[in-house]
Design an enzyme around this catalytic site. Structure first.
Site, PDB file in Angstrom:
ATOM      1  CE  LYS A 152      11.010 -16.692  59.636  1.00 27.93           C
ATOM      2  NZ  LYS A 152      10.548 -18.068  59.861  1.00 27.93           N
ATOM      3  CD  GLU A 156       3.357 -17.250  58.288  1.00 26.16           C
ATOM      4  OE1 GLU A 156       3.208 -16.146  58.814  1.00 26.16           O
ATOM      5  OE2 GLU A 156       4.404 -17.917  58.392  1.00 26.16           O
ATOM      6  NE  ARG A 157       3.162 -21.120  65.692  1.00 26.44           N
ATOM      7  CZ  ARG A 157       4.337 -21.393  65.131  1.00 26.44           C
ATOM      8  NH1 ARG A 157       4.826 -20.567  64.219  1.00 26.44           N
ATOM      9  NH2 ARG A 157       5.020 -22.462  65.467  1.00 26.44           N
TER      10      ARG A 157
END
Length: 484
Positions: free
Chosen positions: A164, A190-191
């Site tokens: 991705k 998001e991390r």
């Protein structure tokens, strides 16, 4: 930071905290109430709040955009005099921001210049371009089978490790080189690790200088994650409307926007709707998605990573997201394990643009024939595995032959992976990609080894691949022969 302030010689509108419940803060203003969506600050600007609702004649309820640790009843709160704003202009290129417009890349902060509100109305229908245009990415599998709409929204479905991020960086690279446009990456929920890795990968791939990154990370309050998409759109709209450039907006993950809205709604005490979602889900999603469109000046084309809760496509979050998408790109772990990159599943992916009226009769016919061929191949794979290719009919053997060559032709070496693979990247225009697929469907390469179609750009490169293989086999000598 250059944010809106009160006029000179005018005392700032001051209030005091009356209650703090996690990210929800109530503030009393004895003089006059700040309007809804105004930005407030406390603790010397360390804590930022946004007005969500008016409780009574002198009290507002706010949602925190930063942690509220240390905030107490009676603390002074200042009205900034306007809504939350972020910087815009060419100066934001190559930088990383948070929802407040502050740089978080360790470089010098952006002071002064133009700052615009994050909450802006969508472009009026009278100013939009109604013509449906195809947004070419230079990636064969996307342009042929799931064409993207210029100014539209596409969903990108894929788990970890299926390519991705590589696909995203390649599209950013192609937009910068082909369209001379700008790419904007918006990370919602998001991390922190993923954000840092993506930043390094894009810098190493050489696409960071024409990219803006905005993050509302997983460890931030729900208010920040809820507003970061709007902040990114404000930056994108500058490049579309003022700089007159095409913008590629990548959002990862749009479900986290819905999730943050649910958290904010719950904190504000709203009665939940179906499956526990906020009652304003459809409105909030539309407010974000309707700002993504094309105008005579330029277009914002969006590719959004979509998480489907428990794989339930009837979930309200999924239903309201799909209503806005014009294309779906599904990445397959099985194809990735077989070495077919990009690992796009041609049978599960689809696009509303793939109609004869928009892409043309030839493109539509070729795409339909490719999907039919690959569908038949998928059906007979079990027979081949158990009994062998010899048990198939002559016609099915021809279809399998075409399908295997199409699978390999739809792979492509990427510019952003050159340093890993050693293969020079290829960007293939739509006409060249269609020509190659049509020639394969017409059995023009039925007698050519299928390996020669793997990881090439245009179909004409097959002869070059064959020459290279023959030279290797002959020890580097001997004349090249024409393919049959």
């Amino acid at each position: 930071m250059a944010s809106p302030t009160v006029r000179p010689n005018q005392a700032p509108n001051q209030g005091s905290v009356t209650s703090v419940r996690g990210s929800v803060v109530d503030v009393r203003f004895p003089d006059h109430l700040p309007p809804i969506h105004h930005k407030l600050s406390a603790a010397g600007g360390r804590i930022v709040l946004e007005v969500i609702t008016h409780l009574d004649a002198d009290q507002v309820r706010c949602i925190a955009l930063t942690p509220t640790q240390g905030l107490a009843r009676g603390d002074c709160v200042l009205d900034s005099g306007g809504p939350l704003r972020v910087p815009v202009g060419k100066r934001v290129l190559g930088r990383v921001f948070n929802v407040l417009g502050e740089t978080i890349d360790g470089q010098a902060p952006l002071d002064g210049g133009e700052w615009r509100p994050v909450l802006l109305p969508p472009v009026a229908l009278s100013r939009r371009t109604t013509k449906s245009e195809i947004f070419q990415t230079g990636i064969k599998a996307i342009d042929v089978l799931t064409p993207l709409e210029r100014g539209g929204k596409a969903g990108l479905f894929g788990g970890a490790g299926v390519g991705k991020t590589v696909l995203i960086t390649e599209m950013i690279f192609n937009v910068v080189s082909t369209y001379e446009g700008v790419s904007l990456f918006c990370g919602i929920g998001e991390r922190s690790r993923e954000a840092e890795e993506l930043y390094r990968e894009m810098r190493d791939a050489g696409v960071l200088d024409n990219t803006v990154m905005v993050f509302g990370q997983m460890n931030e309050p729900p208010g920040a994650r809820f507003r970061v998409g709007h902040a990114a759109l404000t930056m994108a709209e500058y490049f579309r409307d003022d700089a007159r450039q095409d913008v590629l907006l990548l959002i990862d993950n749009i479900f986290r926007f819905v999730q943050a809205g649910t958290e904010v709604s719950g904190l504000m005490g709203q009665i939940p709707s179906r499956v526990g979602y906020q009652p304003t889900l459809a409105t909030e999603m539309a407010e974000l998605q309707e700002r993504i469109c094309n105008t005579p000046n330029g277009a914002i084309t969006s590719i959004q990573a979509v998480y489907v809760p428990a794989d339930d496509f009837t979930d309200p979050a999924a239903v309201h997201t799909f209503a806005h998408l014009s294309a779906s790109i599904v990445l397959s772990r099985k194809r990735a394990s077989e070495g077919f990159y990009p690992a796009i599943d041609p049978l599960q992916s689809g696009s509303k643009m793939l109609t004869p009226q928009i892409v043309g009769a030839r493109h539509y016919r070729i795409a339909q024939e490719i999907q039919r061929t690959l569908a038949v191949y998928e059906e007979v794979k079990d027979i081949i595995a158990m009994l062998g290719l010899e048990e198939l009919s002559q016609e099915d053997r021809r279809i399998v032959n075409r399908a295997r060559r199409l699978e390999r032709y739809l792979t492509q070496p990427f510019f952003t992976t050159e340093r890993f693979t050693g293969m020079p990247g290829r960007a293939v225009d739509l006409e060249t990609a269609l020509d190659g697929c049509e020639r394969i469907l017409n059995d023009e390469f039925a007698n050519v080894p299928e390996r020669l179609l793997y990881m090439i750009g245009a179909v004409d490169e097959i002869q070059e691949q064959a020459d290279a293989h023959r030279r290797d086999a002959a020890g580097g000598d001997g004349p090249a022969q024409e393919l049959p």
